[in-house]
Design an enzyme around this catalytic site. Structure first.
Site, PDB file in Angstrom:
ATOM      1  N   SER A 262       0.543  -1.021   0.274  1.00 18.84           N
ATOM      2  CA  SER A 262      -0.128  -0.251  -0.017  1.00 18.84           C
ATOM      3  C   SER A 262       0.789   0.789   0.083  1.00 18.84           C
ATOM      4  CB  SER A 262      -0.734  -0.317   1.252  1.00 18.84           C
ATOM      5  OG  SER A 262       0.001   0.056   2.327  1.00 18.84           O
ATOM      6  N   LYS A 263       0.325   2.283   0.410  1.00 15.15           N
ATOM      7  CA  LYS A 263       0.955   3.658  -0.437  1.00 15.15           C
ATOM      8  C   LYS A 263       1.876   3.643   1.367  1.00 15.15           C
ATOM      9  CE  LYS A 263      -0.620   5.931  -4.169  1.00 15.15           C
ATOM     10  NZ  LYS A 263      -1.848   6.443  -3.406  1.00 15.15           N
ATOM     11  N   ARG A 264       1.705   2.777   2.679  1.00 15.01           N
ATOM     12  CA  ARG A 264       2.406   3.470   3.026  1.00 15.01           C
ATOM     13  C   ARG A 264       3.345   2.114   3.271  1.00 15.01           C
ATOM     14  NH1 ARG A 264      -2.542   3.662   5.135  1.00 15.01           N
ATOM     15  NH2 ARG A 264      -2.603   1.255   5.074  1.00 15.01           N
ATOM     16  N   ASN A 265       3.143   1.070   2.779  1.00 11.96           N
ATOM     17  CA  ASN A 265       5.027   0.770   2.629  1.00 11.96           C
ATOM     18  C   ASN A 265       5.408   0.530   1.219  1.00 11.96           C
ATOM     19  OD1 ASN A 265       3.370  -1.340   1.274  1.00 11.96           O
ATOM     20  ND2 ASN A 265       2.803  -2.286   3.477  1.00 11.96           N
ATOM     21  N   GLY A 266       5.347   1.529  -0.066  1.00 11.35           N
ATOM     22  CA  GLY A 266       5.962   1.271  -0.462  1.00 11.35           C
ATOM     23  C   GLY A 266       5.078   1.948  -1.739  1.00 11.35           C
TER      24      GLY A 266
END
Length: 489
Positions: A262-266
């Site tokens: 997701s945006k949070r981890n990549g």
RNA sequence: GGCCCCGUCGUCUAGCGGCCUAGGACUCUGGCUUCUCAAGUCAGCUACGAGGGUUCGAAUCCCUUCGGGGCUACCA
């Protein structure tokens, strides 16, 4: 064998995203496998847009999905823009079809009207959580009397259409995971049609797969547990078990922290990778290796080879972590494999977008000569502007960090000697330049090559990191090279 | 919590009972090459989650356990 009929039909595979945002790495990996399987079998690749949730799916995202697939080279045989015999391929244009099937399920008794409100359902779920029992619809409206229905209607309630899950269980063979069974105690009656009359994924996906004659459903693992529901709709549509499509649930692509990417981890949006200078063939090659491998210690595959080698049997059942470093390594390999013309074509937009050059024929001619010396030095196309900037800038400036390294008297003297010698050069080419600088700085001044050439490099290119120095000077030309050196003396 | 899926180097993977003192790639470390950076090349580090079985023999088969993930919507 339950699936004998399907296996004898020509293969039809669909990629059916719900574009609630830019297509991401996981979507594309699924699309790639769908495409590769269709091509491998000589079957048909169908592209369908699942936009039953128009609150979240927008026309912009749909267009972006179309563009992304095209850019990657995942061409489809049926779908948006190309049409096909089983269209339309946007679910929002097939509403009447779903309505007809829902009505039929209702009259055949497979489905029923449910008048429960969102609040009531939530209350039931809350109670179930507290009682520690399997959450799900409690069957409240399964067999209402006419009076009850009249009373609900009098209240102004609008019903949803809910599918009736029978007692028992559903077993199907997943091509990747083998036999999977779900007890219906854990598959509650599910909603097919919203109170406003619009269909849900559970209805549309099954209806479309049947009507579009899909033979193989390769999709994300997250849909595994919705398969019993999909199968129930097939049954209501009158299909026998050997007419169901074959399922293959692909493992997840996860981020560094073991969670779904997701945006949070990549960075997940394919558009982002495109802007960052990744080649479509590199993205596809890398993604193909996530959950699949050609075996035989092989990793480098072209799109064509992928279609030749891809089989579902070689797809993993375990999830894969996305690794940017490896993508970059593969991208570098693919860039180095580009022909000069292809490299030029790919590089040009990055140079113009960065305002390094405007695109005049003089600039292109110079660029053509410069690209070969940097082709093996970049991992992404986005690195090109910074590397070639010194050749095209109007106002030349030395990087502050580098400038500090040539401000001492020793450096200035070195540059002065270099300038004097270079000035006398009758021919301006890299061999002559190298010869002159070597004899003047290395032999006569006795300097170490890395020290001597570093100073000249900074003077000429503005940075202590650059393409090969002598070639760079040849391309930059005598006048500019000499004036830049002079500027630092 | 319940149901389902999954478990080989840090990461992606090869492996489908003996070819495994577990191979390749990326990363990392060191060397060579060298005008910088790359590229190339050589070497090194590092794995079968754990415990029971089955078997002459298990990374490969079975069970348990632990761990990770997904689903549990009038999202898909």
């Amino acid at each position: 064998m339950p699936n004998s009929q399907i296996e004898n039909r020509p293969v039809r595979v669909r990629f059916a995203p719900s574009p609630t945002g830019d297509l991401h790495v996981g979507n594309i990996r699924t699309a790639l496998f769908d495409w590769a399987y269709a091509r491998h079998t000589g079957g048909t690749f169908i592209f369908r847009i699942e936009d039953t949730d128009r609150e979240r799916v927008t026309d912009e995202y749909i267009q972006a999905a179309i563009d992304t697939l095209k850019w990657l080279g995942l061409t489809w045989d049926e779908g948006p823009e190309v049409g096909g015999a089983h269209g339309p391929y946007l679910q929002s244009q097939r509403l009447d079809i779903y309505a007809e099937w829902a009505a039929k399920f209702l009259s055949d008794g497979f489905a029923y009207h449910c008048y429960c409100s969102a609040e009531e359902l939530e209350a039931v779920r809350e109670a179930q959580r507290k009682a520690n029992v399997a959450p799900g619809y409690n069957g409240h409206c399964r067999s209402l009397t006419e009076e009850q229905v009249a009373s609900f209607l009098a209240e102004g309630r609008k019903p949803v259409v809910r599918m009736r899950m029978p007692e028992g269980s559903t077993t199907f063979t997943d091509l990747i995971r083998g036999e999977v069974t779900f007890d219906h105690n854990f598959v509650p009656d599910f909603v097919l049609v919203r109170a406003d009359g619009s269909p849900l994924y559970t209805l549309a996906v099954a209806v479309d797969d049947v009507m579009m004659k899909v033979t193989h459903v390769l999709r994300g693992e997250d849909l595994l547990s919705s398969t019993p529901r999909q199968i129930r709709v097939y049954q209501a549509m009158g299909l026998s078990e050997n007419e169901y499509p074959l399922f293959a649930h692909l493992p997840f692509v996860m981020g560094q922290d073991n969670a779904k990417l997701s945006k949070r981890n990549g960075e997940v949006s394919i558009a982002w990778y495109r802007e960052r200078g990744f080649l479509p063939e590199a993205i596809c090659n890398y993604l193909a290796l996530l959950g699949w491998s050609p075996g035989e210690d092989r990793e480098d595959v072209t799109m064509k080879e992928l279609t030749e080698l891809f089989t579902v049997e070689r797809v993993h059942s375990s999830p894969a972590r996305f690794d940017m470093k490896k993508l970059e390594a593969i991208n570098g390999d693919k860039i180095r494999a580009l022909t000069p013309d292809a490299f030029l074509e790919k590089a040009l937009p990055f140079l113009t977008d960065a305002h390094i050059l405007k695109g005049s024929s003089d600039e292109i001619a110079l660029l053509k000569k410069a690209l070969p010396i940097i082709q093996e030095r970049v991992a992404t196309l986005a690195e090109i502007p910074a590397m070639l900037k010194f050749l095209f800038v109007e106002k030349f400036e030395v990087e502050p960090d580098s400038l500090a390294k040539v401000s001492d008297a020793e450096s200035k003297n070195l540059l002065k000697v270099a300038h004097e010698r270079l000035e006398k050069l009758s021919e301006w080419n890299h061999a002559a330049i190298e010869g002159a600088l070597r004899s003047a700085l290395i032999e006569e001044l006795g300097l170490k090559p890395r020290i001597a050439f570093s100073a000249v490099r900074i003077a000429v290119t503005g940075s202590h990191i650059s393409p090969p120095l002598f070639e760079s000077m040849e391309l930059l030309g005598r006048e500019s090279s000499l004036s830049r050196i002079k500027g630092l003396i």
